[in-house]
Design a protein around this motif. Structure first.
Motif, PDB file in Angstrom:
ATOM      1  N   PRO A   1      15.639 -19.423  12.096  1.00 46.53           N
ATOM      2  CA  PRO A   1      16.035 -19.443  13.441  1.00 46.53           C
ATOM      3  C   PRO A   1      15.261 -20.277  14.231  1.00 46.53           C
ATOM      4  N   ALA A   2      15.607 -21.224  15.353  1.00 44.12           N
ATOM      5  CA  ALA A   2      14.676 -21.805  15.962  1.00 44.12           C
ATOM      6  C   ALA A   2      13.427 -21.073  16.796  1.00 44.12           C
ATOM      7  N   VAL A   3      13.635 -20.088  17.235  1.00 47.34           N
ATOM      8  CA  VAL A   3      12.641 -19.352  18.013  1.00 47.34           C
ATOM      9  C   VAL A   3      11.492 -18.668  17.118  1.00 47.34           C
ATOM     10  N   ALA A   4      12.067 -18.626  15.630  1.00 44.56           N
ATOM     11  CA  ALA A   4      11.256 -17.930  14.806  1.00 44.56           C
ATOM     12  C   ALA A   4       9.996 -18.806  14.478  1.00 44.56           C
ATOM     13  N   LEU A   5      10.115 -20.118  14.676  1.00 47.92           N
ATOM     14  CA  LEU A   5       9.203 -21.134  14.488  1.00 47.92           C
ATOM     15  C   LEU A   5       8.115 -21.146  15.171  1.00 47.92           C
ATOM     16  N   ILE A   6       8.352 -20.644  16.644  1.00 49.12           N
ATOM     17  CA  ILE A   6       7.284 -20.545  17.202  1.00 49.12           C
ATOM     18  C   ILE A   6       6.270 -19.319  17.534  1.00 49.12           C
TER      19      ILE A   6
ATOM     20  N   ASP B   1      13.378  -8.430  20.396  1.00 54.03           N
ATOM     21  CA  ASP B   1      14.726  -8.743  21.049  1.00 54.03           C
ATOM     22  C   ASP B   1      14.965 -10.250  21.367  1.00 54.03           C
ATOM     23  N   LEU B   2      13.762 -10.750  21.523  1.00 53.58           N
ATOM     24  CA  LEU B   2      14.389 -12.182  21.627  1.00 53.58           C
ATOM     25  C   LEU B   2      14.956 -12.930  20.489  1.00 53.58           C
ATOM     26  N   LEU B   3      14.656 -12.704  19.243  1.00 53.00           N
ATOM     27  CA  LEU B   3      15.088 -13.021  18.092  1.00 53.00           C
ATOM     28  C   LEU B   3      16.588 -12.542  17.859  1.00 53.00           C
TER      29      LEU B   3
ATOM     30  N   ALA C   1      13.078 -20.509  23.766  1.00 53.43           N
ATOM     31  CA  ALA C   1      11.567 -21.123  23.408  1.00 53.43           C
ATOM     32  C   ALA C   1      10.442 -20.833  24.139  1.00 53.43           C
ATOM     33  N   LYS C   2      10.920 -21.127  25.455  1.00 55.40           N
ATOM     34  CA  LYS C   2       9.946 -20.892  26.620  1.00 55.40           C
ATOM     35  C   LYS C   2       9.251 -19.416  26.415  1.00 55.40           C
ATOM     36  N   ARG C   3      10.133 -18.503  26.622  1.00 53.96           N
ATOM     37  CA  ARG C   3       9.663 -17.165  26.636  1.00 53.96           C
ATOM     38  C   ARG C   3       8.859 -16.851  25.238  1.00 53.96           C
ATOM     39  N   MET C   4       9.450 -17.259  24.174  1.00 49.44           N
ATOM     40  CA  MET C   4       8.730 -16.857  22.715  1.00 49.44           C
ATOM     41  C   MET C   4       7.273 -17.405  22.870  1.00 49.44           C
ATOM     42  N   ARG C   5       7.166 -18.824  23.518  1.00 45.93           N
ATOM     43  CA  ARG C   5       5.868 -19.388  23.316  1.00 45.93           C
ATOM     44  C   ARG C   5       5.115 -18.693  24.169  1.00 45.93           C
ATOM     45  N   GLY C   6       5.489 -17.934  25.419  1.00 48.49           N
ATOM     46  CA  GLY C   6       4.611 -17.080  26.212  1.00 48.49           C
ATOM     47  C   GLY C   6       4.075 -15.923  25.202  1.00 48.49           C
ATOM     48  N   LEU C   7       5.009 -15.172  24.763  1.00 49.59           N
ATOM     49  CA  LEU C   7       4.696 -14.147  23.894  1.00 49.59           C
ATOM     50  C   LEU C   7       3.779 -14.361  22.358  1.00 49.59           C
ATOM     51  N   ALA C   8       3.969 -15.513  22.010  1.00 47.30           N
ATOM     52  CA  ALA C   8       3.266 -15.934  20.878  1.00 47.30           C
ATOM     53  C   ALA C   8       1.857 -16.221  21.137  1.00 47.30           C
TER      54      ALA C   8
END
Ligand code: HEM
Length: 518
Positions: A116-121, A227-229, A250-257
């Motif tokens: 999934p796209a956000v899992a890459l982040i 949750d985001l995933l 993606a932006k939200r995931m970047r913040g968490l990452a």
């Protein structure tokens, strides 16, 4: 449900959306006709499936409980069918025969996961085990995990780290039992497993006082990431739109990452600043990983991001899966006092009421193992596995599976096939005493950890954690619902399948010596 209007709302953030939609609609109609004509020309057509709309395909009809929705569609369209999720072709497999063709006969072709796209982040660009494409690097990471981190020898050496956390939960539950208080058992199991897993990861590194703070922060981040995933992401349905990040996921995931990365740095720096070893506490995974990184840099080429990505796999893989198995098992047993009694009888014979359960008792507890197997049959943790992605176009079950499609294997449905399992909806551990199914993915009627090259890498650790903790909870306490109450064991689909309703129950002490609860 993903509604058409919500999808168009997302698309409408750009100017000239009407023209764009007309152009996309026309091109998709042409594209459908082209695909249809092409599939007719091929000796092996695409699998059958429900009709979809232009552009969005079958998205509007998807239901949140994907595993049951897919099971329903399989009754109509057969054991292998297709769906269009936007421009992405999904193939759903619901029989053990077709699963075998994919995970055994064509194992190498299907050995990639669909990322999934956000899992890459949150995995440093997908460099971890779960998302790395099949190839020499993935093989090196798996080998390293199996031989150096999750091996039986290594797991033996971290018994003490696991035991301490489980005993802490027993102490807390005993206090509640003495007070006659009801507990939310699911919450307690969650905290217990998270502590057990993080203990194994960095328990010998992080000081006692800081552990709670790190644990709480970690917990919050992991939950938000999960949750985001789960949010349906337009970037996955239309990969060409990925760069626009239309929903801001993606932006939200970047913040968490970034926050998680800082947390990892804090723990790693603490380890690097330690001049002594772990002073008899046992080596934690972090220590082992850093040693491998330094000692074998030439051979493994691990850098600090690789270390963090592997830690991430262990936490996500290790907590969510094990805790839901334990919770489902306890919910089933609380509803079935006869089965609970039989398990406690086995524990009393093997361990005795005057001692506490140790991991060394586990091989002598076949009925507890049967409970774990039956729980994993009926409430499969990853009901659709991690979707696989073929690296080349292949024929399976007489149908063409195009390169790069997203392949869901509905193991949840396979585990409930009435032609294989008698009374499949009944929770009955006895079926695993009579038949010798194991977890190794050899019999495709029972594959709770997957099968083939991508079979779960943490199977041995998951088995130990689940068995030891179920055994401890059943041996130390009686569990019951208030008189006359019964709870429905219902499931909720997610990254891992969860128990839908909270498991509220009152523990009752059952060991002979109060000191065994200290
Ligand atoms: C009872 C516990 C567990 C269950 C039921 C479980 C189940 C699974 C399943 C079904 C898969 C997907 C296989 C596929 O896609 O074909 C998987 C993959 C994976 N699991 Fe587990 N798991 C458990 C525990 C663990 C633990 C404790 C860890 C780590 C310490 C872990 C780490 C992983 C990783 C890294 C993968 C990806 C493997 C790869 O892509 O090569 N799991 N697991």
């Amino acid at each position: 449900m993903v509604t058409i209007s919500s999808l168009f709302k997302i698309l409408s953030c750009t100017d000239h959306v009407d023209y764009a939609i007309i152009v996309i609609a026309l091109s998709s109609v042409v594209w459908y006709i082209w695909l249809y004509a092409k599939s007719k020309r091929q000796p092996h057509p695409l699998p059958p499936g429900p009709w979809g709309l232009p552009i969005i395909g079958n998205l509007p009809l998807l239901k949140p409980e994907l595993h049951t929705y897919f099971q329903g569609l399989a009754k109509e369209h057969g054991p292998i069918f297709k769906l269009w999720l936007g421009s992405k072709l999904a193939i759903v497999v619901s029989s053990s025969e077709v699963a075998r063709e994919i995970l055994r006969t064509n194992d190498i072709i299907f050995a990639n996961h669909d990322v999934p796209a956000v899992a890459l982040i949150n995995t440093y660009g997908g460099i971890d085990i779960a998302w790395s494409p099949y190839g020499p690097r993935w093989r090196m990471l798996r080998k390293l995990c199996v031989n150096r981190i999750l091996s039986n020898v290594r797991l033996d050496s971290s018994v003490g780290l696991r035991r301490g956390e489980t005993r802490g939960t027993v102490r807390y539950l005993a206090d509640q039992a003495r007070a006659g208080s009801q507990v939310n058992l699911g919450e307690q199991i969650f905290v217990m497993i998270l502590n057990v897993v993080t203990q194994m990861l960095w328990g010998a590194t992080v000081e006692e006082e800081e552990r709670e703070i790190v644990g709480a922060e970690f917990l919050e981040l992991v939950q938000e990431m999960n949750d985001l995933l789960m949010v349906p992401n337009i970037s996955d349905f239309f990969p060409a739109l990925n760069r626009f990040d239309l929903q801001g996921l993606a932006k939200r995931m970047r913040g968490l990452a970034q926050r998680l990365d800082r947390l990892f740095d804090r723990v790693i720096n603490q380890r690097l600043g330690m001049d002594k070893g772990s002073e008899g506490k046992g080596e934690d995974f972090l220590e082992v990983l850093l040693k491998i990184k330094d000692e074998e840099e030439g051979q493994t080429n691990l850098n600090m991001n690789d270390v963090k990505a592997l830690l991430m796999n262990m936490v996500l893989g290790g907590t969510d899966s094990s805790l839901h198995v334990i919770e489902f098992a306890m919910a089933e047993l609380i509803n079935k006092p006869d089965i609970m009694k039989r398990a406690q009888q086995e524990l009393d014979e093997v361990v005795g009421k005057d001692k506490i359960v140790e991991e060394s008792h586990i091989p002598k507890l076949p009925y507890i193992l049967a409970i774990m197997k039956e729980t994993l049959r009926l409430h499969m943790v990853a009901p659709l596995l991690i979707p696989h992605r073929p690296s080349q176009t292949t024929v399976v079950g007489g149908f063409t599976i195009p390169k790069d499609s997203k392949v869901f294997i509905n193991v949840w449905a396979i585990h409930r096939n009435p032609n294989v399992w008698e009374n499949p909806l009944e929770f009955d551990p006895n079926r695993f005493l009579d038949k010798s199914y194991d977890f190794n993915g050899n019999d495709f009627n029972y594959i709770p950890f997957g099968a083939g090259r991508r079979i779960c890498v943490g199977m041995a650790m998951g088995e130990r954690i689940v068995l030891y903790n179920i055994a401890t909870l059943l041996h130390s306490f009686d569990w019951q619902l208030p008189r006359g109450e019964r709870m429905e064991v219902e499931e909720k689909f997610g990254i891992a399948l969860k128990l839908k309703n909270p498991l509220l129950t009152t523990p009752v002490l059952r060991l002979s010596d109060p000191n065994l609860y200290l």
